[in-house]
Design an enzyme around this catalytic site. Sequence first.
Site, PDB file in Angstrom:
ATOM      1  N   GLU A  75       1.696   4.793   8.216  1.00  0.00           N
ATOM      2  CA  GLU A  75       0.691   4.794   7.149  1.00  0.00           C
ATOM      3  C   GLU A  75       0.121   3.404   6.937  1.00  0.00           C
ATOM      4  OE1 GLU A  75       1.937   5.358   3.048  1.00  0.00           O
ATOM      5  OE2 GLU A  75       4.031   5.057   3.618  1.00  0.00           O
TER       6      GLU A  75
ATOM      7  N   ASP B 223      -2.173   8.556   6.289  1.00  0.00           N
ATOM      8  CA  ASP B 223      -0.738   8.867   6.358  1.00  0.00           C
ATOM      9  C   ASP B 223      -0.536   9.932   7.425  1.00  0.00           C
ATOM     10  OD1 ASP B 223       1.932   8.971   5.816  1.00  0.00           O
ATOM     11  OD2 ASP B 223       1.744   9.976   3.876  1.00  0.00           O
TER      12      ASP B 223
END
Length: 348
Positions: free
Chosen positions: A105, A9
């Site tokens: 992500e 992420d």
Amino acid sequence: MQRKIIHIDMDAFFASVEIRDNPQLKGKAIAVGGKADSRGVISTCSYEARKFGVHSAMPSAEAVRRCPQLILLPGRMSVYKEVSNQIRAIFARYSDLVEPLSLDEAYLDVTDCKACRGSATLIAEKIRAEILAETGLTASAGVAPNKFLAKIASDENKPDGQFVITPDNAAAFAADLPLRKLPGVGPRTAERLESLGLHYGRDILPWSLADLTEAFGKFGNSLYQRARGIDDRPVQPSRERKSVGVETTLAHDLRTEAQCASIMNTLLPELVQRLRGRPFKGITVKLKFHDFQQTTASGQANRISSDILDSILHTAWQRADGRRVRLVGISVALSDELPTRQLSFEFS
């Protein structure tokens, strides 16, 4: 074989790209989003802005109220996509099993990866180092035996951090996890859980699957599994698109159903363009009210016409209860069938 899953992420992705490209912004409260005076919404913000309570999906006007010194920047989507492609190219060096969730992500299944002696922890560290070296941006990572735990783990040491959940401590980690952190637990579900004395994963363990299903419907099965650290979902490199939609946030609230119908008609050409002739099986109308609550109404249909849309809109409008409308959207559920004829669209 036990899976090795990494969730990567990027840290405050859009804002971090802007700071990278303009170093004078470093250390300042910045946000990427729409204008505060035109119903804009925050896409993402720097960690300095978050200290003031600014967060994604917040109205820009509210963000500026909370943080008067906030520097609000318009988005540069083409740049973000270019950087995202760079990052995905790095992922591809380590696994063919990459499931992007958004531009910033993704899940990686590195179970069969031979790099770093097969250590998922070391692979995650190397990926993060390569992202920093090649893009100038930091990323956080979660390493775990499944997708659910990996995603939770990636948030544990943000920003620019990493957290590992091993197969041996997965159940214990899930037992200590606050239920509000579980995917799918919104404010109402959280209130329902707390009213039953359920606050952590361990509080779910005495409940049977049947009792959880009775209390929470289909979500009961997810609660049962996640409280035990279980998630059997595979990493899916490509996910079939299920729907196509368009929506618009309005400069001024709408007060009548007729005004909503007029806005829907302006959205239809873009929806048709995005469909590109693909067949569909249902239509959904979305209304978001001035209090930020929203509703949707759907109907089965394989063509778009004024009669169909007006009927679905009327169902949604009945739930307004006098509230003004700030957003109107239309989406269609795509069909698995191949088109056998040119689809027709009737605009009013």
